[in-house]
Write a protein that holds these residues in place. Structure first.
Motif, short mmCIF file in Angstrom:
data_model
loop_
_atom_site.label_atom_id
_atom_site.label_comp_id
_atom_site.label_asym_id
_atom_site.label_seq_id
_atom_site.Cartn_x
_atom_site.Cartn_y
_atom_site.Cartn_z
N GLN A 47 0.82 -1.21 0.00
CA GLN A 47 0.00 0.00 0.00
C GLN A 47 0.86 1.26 0.00
O GLN A 47 0.54 2.24 -0.66
CB GLN A 47 -0.92 0.00 1.22
CG GLN A 47 -1.94 -1.12 1.24
CD GLN A 47 -2.91 -1.03 0.08
OE1 GLN A 47 -2.71 -1.66 -0.95
NE2 GLN A 47 -3.94 -0.24 0.23
N HIS A 48 1.94 1.23 0.75
CA HIS A 48 2.81 2.42 0.80
C HIS A 48 3.69 2.55 -0.45
O HIS A 48 3.82 3.63 -1.01
CB HIS A 48 3.70 2.37 2.04
CG HIS A 48 4.74 3.44 2.06
ND1 HIS A 48 4.44 4.78 2.19
CD2 HIS A 48 6.09 3.37 1.93
CE1 HIS A 48 5.55 5.49 2.16
NE2 HIS A 48 6.57 4.66 2.00
N MET A 49 4.29 1.45 -0.89
CA MET A 49 5.22 1.51 -2.02
C MET A 49 4.52 1.95 -3.30
O MET A 49 5.15 2.54 -4.18
CB MET A 49 5.89 0.16 -2.22
CG MET A 49 6.91 -0.19 -1.14
SD MET A 49 7.72 -1.77 -1.43
CE MET A 49 8.76 -1.90 0.04
N ARG A 50 3.25 1.69 -3.42
CA ARG A 50 2.51 2.14 -4.59
C ARG A 50 2.38 3.65 -4.66
O ARG A 50 2.11 4.21 -5.72
CB ARG A 50 1.13 1.49 -4.62
CG ARG A 50 1.14 0.04 -5.08
CD ARG A 50 -0.23 -0.59 -5.02
NE ARG A 50 -0.23 -1.92 -5.63
CZ ARG A 50 -1.25 -2.77 -5.59
NH1 ARG A 50 -2.36 -2.41 -4.95
NH2 ARG A 50 -1.17 -3.95 -6.17
N THR A 51 2.54 4.32 -3.52
CA THR A 51 2.47 5.78 -3.51
C THR A 51 3.80 6.44 -3.87
O THR A 51 3.84 7.64 -4.09
CB THR A 51 2.03 6.28 -2.11
OG1 THR A 51 3.05 5.98 -1.15
CG2 THR A 51 0.74 5.61 -1.67
N ILE A 52 4.88 5.65 -3.92
CA ILE A 52 6.19 6.20 -4.28
C ILE A 52 6.26 6.36 -5.80
O ILE A 52 6.00 5.41 -6.54
CB ILE A 52 7.31 5.27 -3.80
CG1 ILE A 52 7.28 5.15 -2.27
CG2 ILE A 52 8.68 5.78 -4.26
CD1 ILE A 52 8.29 4.16 -1.71
N PRO A 53 6.57 7.55 -6.31
CA PRO A 53 6.61 7.77 -7.76
C PRO A 53 7.60 6.83 -8.46
O PRO A 53 8.71 6.58 -7.96
CB PRO A 53 7.06 9.24 -7.89
CG PRO A 53 6.69 9.86 -6.58
CD PRO A 53 6.85 8.79 -5.55
#
Length: 279
Positions: free
Chosen positions: A162-168
């Motif tokens: 969930q968090h890594m998907r928010t990293i560009p």
């Protein structure tokens, strides 16, 4: 009109704080009782009316605990298991989450959904097959038997995905253009940007491993291999009528968890927010 509205709002806030304080007091009372009982004499424990503040403090309960029970070795066992469990879980979950979130491959979404669906399977239903598997592999009464399950922490993968998907993706593309491998990208780009989430997950994992009772009870049958929750069960049996010793063991058992939580409290809150809301 405005004064009436303000009074109603102030009254509503007052009742909320009163209710919250009452709930907090109910939660704190058992903890307070455990702490003061650990420092009470055996006579004071059974004194009526109850002594909410002991007239005499003693450390004899702690002396009895360590002199008549191998509690020091128990703490060492739990520390080894919990720290190893947390480190291995963070490594494997971050690698799996990076693959699901940032490395495109056919069927990744379907595989992730199937993997996450295993969260609905109760651990108790897999207890016997796991025991037979580990026992046949000769892992009974070893640290490995309670550490190896950390390789497959579905919750950790879900949280980190969930968090890594928010990293560009631009960060990854720039590193790949410079010749960095996927492992280098994970180690030097993704993990530093995921520190709050990883810190929060580390605290949760440590607490789960430290407080786990059922699996260590099944796999660690030797007295010199038992962890804290299993040892507390034996203390309650061995010192059945000595509540001071029981509470001393319980108090010692919660200190590492409380210290770790206090040290990582802010990062844990930020990590859960980043991993849960932004996803």
């Amino acid at each position: 009109m405005r004064n009436s509205t303000r009074k109603k709002k102030a009254l509503s806030n007052l009742w909320f704080y009163v209710f919250a304080s009452a709930i907090g007091l109910i939660i704190v009372i058992p903890l307070y009782w455990m702490i003061i009982t650990a420092f009470k004499t055996q006579t004071a424990i059974f004194t009526y009316p109850i002594e909410w503040f002991p007239k005499e403090f003693t450390l004899q309960n702690f002396v009895d605990l360590f002199s008549r029970f191998p509690f020091g070795k128990v703490l060492r066992n739990s520390a080894i298991v919990s720290v190893s469990y947390s480190i291995i879980s963070i490594i494997t979950c971050s690698m799996a989450a990076f693959a699901f979130a940032k490395i495109p491959f056919r069927g990744s979404e379907a595989l992730l959904k199937v993997y996450l669906a295993t969260l609905m399977i109760p651990f108790q239903s897999t207890l016997i097959p796991l025991f037979m598997l580990f026992n046949s592999a000769g892992l009974s009464n070893t640290y490995g038997s309670v550490i190896i399950p950390s390789l497959f922490r579905v919750f950790g993968i879900f949280l980190l995905v969930q968090h890594m998907r928010t990293i560009p993706d631009d960060y990854i593309d720039a590193a790949r253009i410079d010749g960095a491998s996927y492992f280098t990208v994970l180690w030097k780009v993704i993990l530093p940007l995921s520190t709050p989430v990883i810190a929060g997950y580390a605290v949760i994992t440590f607490m789960d491993a430290w407080n786990d009772y059922l699996w260590p009870l099944v796999m660690l049958t030797k007295p010199d291999m038992m962890t804290v929750p299993v040892a507390l069960g034996m203390v309650n049996g061995q010192f059945e009528h000595n509540f001071g010793v029981q509470m001393a063991g319980s108090l010692i058992s919660i200190i590492p968890v409380v210290l770790i939580y206090l040290a990582a409290q802010s990062k844990m809150k930020d990590g859960l927010t980043l991993g849960g809301i932004k996803g």
